[in-house]
Design an enzyme around this catalytic site. Structure first.
Site, short mmCIF file in Angstrom:
data_model
loop_
_atom_site.label_atom_id
_atom_site.label_comp_id
_atom_site.label_asym_id
_atom_site.label_seq_id
_atom_site.Cartn_x
_atom_site.Cartn_y
_atom_site.Cartn_z
N ASP A 10 0.86 -1.20 0.00
CA ASP A 10 0.00 0.00 0.00
C ASP A 10 0.88 1.23 0.00
O ASP A 10 2.07 1.17 0.35
CB ASP A 10 -0.92 0.01 1.23
N SER A 11 0.29 2.36 -0.36
CA SER A 11 1.03 3.62 -0.30
C SER A 11 1.32 4.00 1.15
O SER A 11 2.25 4.75 1.41
CB SER A 11 0.20 4.72 -0.97
N TYR A 42 -0.55 8.69 -2.65
CA TYR A 42 -0.51 8.41 -4.09
C TYR A 42 -1.72 9.08 -4.78
O TYR A 42 -1.67 9.37 -5.96
CB TYR A 42 -0.60 6.90 -4.33
N GLY A 43 -2.80 9.24 -4.00
CA GLY A 43 -4.10 9.64 -4.56
C GLY A 43 -4.12 10.97 -5.27
O GLY A 43 -5.05 11.27 -6.03
N CYS A 74 -3.57 -1.01 -2.29
CA CYS A 74 -3.81 0.40 -2.59
C CYS A 74 -4.71 0.53 -3.82
O CYS A 74 -4.37 0.05 -4.91
CB CYS A 74 -2.47 1.09 -2.86
N ASN A 75 -5.85 1.16 -3.64
CA ASN A 75 -6.80 1.32 -4.76
C ASN A 75 -6.19 2.18 -5.85
O ASN A 75 -6.37 1.91 -7.04
CB ASN A 75 -8.08 1.98 -4.27
N GLU A 151 -6.23 9.55 8.77
CA GLU A 151 -4.83 9.61 9.21
C GLU A 151 -4.71 10.38 10.53
O GLU A 151 -3.85 10.11 11.35
CB GLU A 151 -3.98 10.34 8.15
N CYS A 189 -11.14 2.86 -1.41
CA CYS A 189 -9.90 3.42 -0.85
C CYS A 189 -9.58 2.66 0.44
O CYS A 189 -10.49 2.34 1.21
CB CYS A 189 -10.08 4.91 -0.55
N HIS A 191 -8.51 3.54 3.20
CA HIS A 191 -8.84 4.18 4.47
C HIS A 191 -10.33 4.14 4.81
O HIS A 191 -10.70 4.30 5.98
CB HIS A 191 -8.39 5.64 4.45
#
Ligand code: DGL
Length: 281
Positions: A10-11, A42-43, A74-75, A151, A189, A191
């Site tokens: 994942d990022s 990354y998004g 990671c999407n 986050e 996503c 998260h």
């Protein structure tokens, strides 16, 4: 596959939601997880940059950690860099977009689904294309405020709930304006599964009890990974895997302390000692 080490990328550490689902599906497997925390998010980055970062990360997991199957949690990387990742390694690679869309196809009776994700994922229209391939109409919306709120640890927080309400109201409106009657919402996503309770509550208020089904692509991905690994090995997923060594080993490119502190929230159990790794700039 022989050693059965599964790499998860994942990022950041949001992908631990996918690792959690994988651990439940593959109870005896060993996992190496890499969070590219130095280069997160990354998004909001370009396809070219995401592809380079993701390929380097995948190579680390395969070449240096011996991963024999890769799950791209990671999407954003799955949406924009799956081909680049597949070209950079020699092991099977599974992203989260296809399983997420497959989960939506299973759940939806109206055949209209909503997808929320990062800006880059939405701009790629990868989910819309995967939905279309399954006879679904997909309406997508970028929700860039949600990753920083998660986050920050603002999970069950009034500000987060209000932001979710605004995004979902707008999305429902956009779907209805284009003549759609969505009955499914894909959390596109890493998260967003952390906000599942908030999504369920807000959707109940906006659409009523029989309104909208939520698809967590982490669950759908873990189920598909277990199926693919089982098909490759001919064993029940995880049952042939060696018990030696720790169950999970996490690596991060930065912010190891934050990863250790917040990671357990995503994983639902302590992440253990996280090792710092340098993949360059
Ligand atoms: N892991 C990303 C995703 O699932 C979210 C965080 C980021 O933007 O890097 O799309």
């Amino acid at each position: 596959m022989s050693s059965g080490v599964i790499g998860v990328f994942d990022s950041g550490f949001g992908g631990l939601t996918v690792l959690k689902a994988l651990m439940a599906q593959l109870p005896e497997a060993r996992f190496v997880f890499l969070g590219d925390t130095a280069r997160l998010p990354y998004g909001s980055k370009s396809q070219r940059t995401i592809a380079r970062y993701a390929a380097e990360s995948a190579q680390f997991l395969v070449e240096q950690q011996g991963a024999e199957f890769l799950v791209i949690a990671c999407n954003t990387a799955s949406a924009l860099a799956l081909d680049a990742i597949k070209e950079s390694v020699t092991v099977p690679v599974l992203g989260v977009i296809e399983p997420g869309a497959a989960g939506a196809a299973k759940s939806s009776t109206s055949r209209d689904v909503m997808v929320i994700a990062t800006e880059a994922t939405v701009a790629s229209h990868a989910y819309a294309a995967a939905c279309r391939a399954r006879g679904l109409r997909g309406v997508e919306k970028a929700c860039p405020l949600l990753v920083p709120l998660v986050e920050e640890g603002w999970i069950d927080h009034p500000v987060t709930e209000e932001v979710v309400r605004i995004y979902l109201k707008e999305l429902l409106q956009e779907a209805r304006q284009s003549g759609q009657n969505p009955d499914t919402l894909v959390l596109g996503c890493t998260h967003y599964p952390l906000l599942r309770v908030v999504f369920d509550r807000v959707l109940l208020q906006l659409t009523g009890p029989s309104g909208v089904q939520v698809i967590d692509s982490a669950e759908a991905t873990a189920a598909m990974a277990a199926e693919q690994i089982g098909a490759r090995t001919g064993h029940a997923p995880g049952s042939h895997l060696p018990g030696a060594g720790p169950r999970i080993q996490c690596f991060a490119t930065d912010s190891v302390e934050k990863f250790e502190r917040l990671g357990s929230r995503f994983l639902g159990l302590p992440v253990g000692r996280v090792q710092l790794v340098d993949l360059g700039g």
